[in-house]
Scaffold this motif. Structure first.
Motif, PDB file in Angstrom:
ATOM      1  N   MET A  58       0.990  -1.203  -0.179  1.00 54.26           N
ATOM      2  CA  MET A  58      -0.195   0.182   0.083  1.00 54.26           C
ATOM      3  C   MET A  58       0.951   1.358  -0.014  1.00 54.26           C
ATOM      4  O   MET A  58       0.558   1.971  -0.484  1.00 54.26           O
ATOM      5  N   GLU A  59       1.734   0.838   0.197  1.00 47.56           N
ATOM      6  CA  GLU A  59       2.938   2.380   0.786  1.00 47.56           C
ATOM      7  C   GLU A  59       3.474   2.597  -0.571  1.00 47.56           C
ATOM      8  O   GLU A  59       3.707   3.561  -1.019  1.00 47.56           O
ATOM      9  N   SER A  60       3.908   1.923  -1.074  1.00 45.50           N
ATOM     10  CA  SER A  60       4.470   1.553  -2.349  1.00 45.50           C
ATOM     11  C   SER A  60       3.494   2.102  -3.616  1.00 45.50           C
ATOM     12  O   SER A  60       3.813   2.755  -4.485  1.00 45.50           O
ATOM     13  N   TYR A  61       2.148   1.926  -3.576  1.00 45.21           N
ATOM     14  CA  TYR A  61       1.064   2.539  -4.099  1.00 45.21           C
ATOM     15  C   TYR A  61       1.606   4.235  -4.302  1.00 45.21           C
ATOM     16  O   TYR A  61       0.494   5.425  -4.874  1.00 45.21           O
ATOM     17  N   LYS A  62       1.981   5.188  -2.839  1.00 50.83           N
ATOM     18  CA  LYS A  62       1.414   6.350  -3.334  1.00 50.83           C
ATOM     19  C   LYS A  62       2.649   6.804  -3.809  1.00 50.83           C
ATOM     20  O   LYS A  62       3.562   7.707  -2.698  1.00 50.83           O
ATOM     21  N   THR A  63       3.269   6.360  -4.707  1.00 51.44           N
ATOM     22  CA  THR A  63       3.906   7.076  -5.987  1.00 51.44           C
ATOM     23  C   THR A  63       3.158   8.337  -6.898  1.00 51.44           C
ATOM     24  O   THR A  63       2.034   7.894  -7.645  1.00 51.44           O
ATOM     25  N   PRO A  64       4.094   9.001  -7.288  1.00 48.03           N
ATOM     26  CA  PRO A  64       3.329   9.433  -8.561  1.00 48.03           C
ATOM     27  C   PRO A  64       3.123   9.429  -9.828  1.00 48.03           C
ATOM     28  O   PRO A  64       2.150   9.605 -10.629  1.00 48.03           O
ATOM     29  N   ILE A  65       3.973   7.948 -10.369  1.00 45.96           N
ATOM     30  CA  ILE A  65       3.296   7.312 -11.162  1.00 45.96           C
ATOM     31  C   ILE A  65       1.890   6.260 -10.943  1.00 45.96           C
ATOM     32  O   ILE A  65       0.996   6.537 -11.580  1.00 45.96           O
ATOM     33  N   ILE A  66       1.982   5.737  -9.636  1.00 45.71           N
ATOM     34  CA  ILE A  66       0.989   5.075  -9.573  1.00 45.71           C
ATOM     35  C   ILE A  66      -0.154   6.614  -9.960  1.00 45.71           C
ATOM     36  O   ILE A  66      -1.507   5.868  -9.783  1.00 45.71           O
ATOM     37  N   GLY A  67       0.134   7.370  -9.350  1.00 44.75           N
ATOM     38  CA  GLY A  67      -1.408   8.528  -9.355  1.00 44.75           C
ATOM     39  C   GLY A  67      -2.058   8.569 -10.340  1.00 44.75           C
ATOM     40  O   GLY A  67      -2.653   8.981 -10.931  1.00 44.75           O
TER      41      GLY A  67
END
Length: 129
Positions: A58-67
Motif C-alpha cells: 500500500m505504501e508503494s502505491y503512494k507514488t506519482p507514477i501510480i497517481g
C-alpha cells in the motif's frame, strides 16, 4: 470503367472509421480494468496473509507514477462505461446505427470534460504528498 468500380471492395461500416476505433478502445479499456481488478483483489487478499507485506504494498502505491495511473484508470472506467451505454443504444434504439458516430464523439467529450474536472483535484493530492 464501370467494371473497375465493381471490383473495388466496398469495405464495412466500421473498417477504419469511428466504429472500429470505438471497438478497439472499448476492448483496451476493458482489459485494463480487468487487470486493475485482478491486482486489486490480489493486493487486498495480501492483508490476510501478511498485514506487514500489505502495508508495504500500500505504501508503494503512494507514488506519482501510480497517481498518474489512477488518473488513467478513472478515464478508462468513464470511457468504458459510457461507451457501453452507447453500445446498448446502438443495439436497442432503432436510430442507434444512424447516430453511432455522433454518440461516440459525445462519449469522448463527456469523458474528457469529466477527466478535466477530476484531474486537477486528483493531481494536487498526488503531488502534495
Amino acid at each position: 470503367m464501370e467494371a473497375r468500380l465493381a471490383l473495388k471492395p466496398q469495405g464495412t461500416l466500421y473498417r477504419g472509421k469511428v466504429g472500429m476505433w470505438s471497438w478497439v478502445l472499448h476492448r483496451i479499456t476493458g482489459v485494463a480494468i480487468f487487470f486493475f481488478l485482478l491486482v486489486h483483489i490480489l493486493d487486498t487478499a495480501l492483508v490476510r496473509i501478511s498485514p506487514e507485506a500489505y502495508n508495504v504494498v500500500m505504501e508503494s502505491y503512494k507514488t506519482p507514477i501510480i497517481g498518474l495511473a489512477e488518473l488513467g484508470l478513472v478515464g478508462a472506467i468513464l470511457f468504458h462505461g459510457l461507451n457501453g451505454l452507447r453500445i446498448v443504444a446502438i443495439d436497442f434504439w432503432s436510430k442507434g446505427t444512424k447516430y453511432q458516430s455522433m454518440m461516440f464523439w459525445a462519449v469522448m467529450a463527456i469523458t474528457v470534460v469529466a477527466i478535466a474536472g477530476f484531474a486537477p483535484l486528483h493531481l494536487a493530492r498526488v503531488f502534495a504528498e
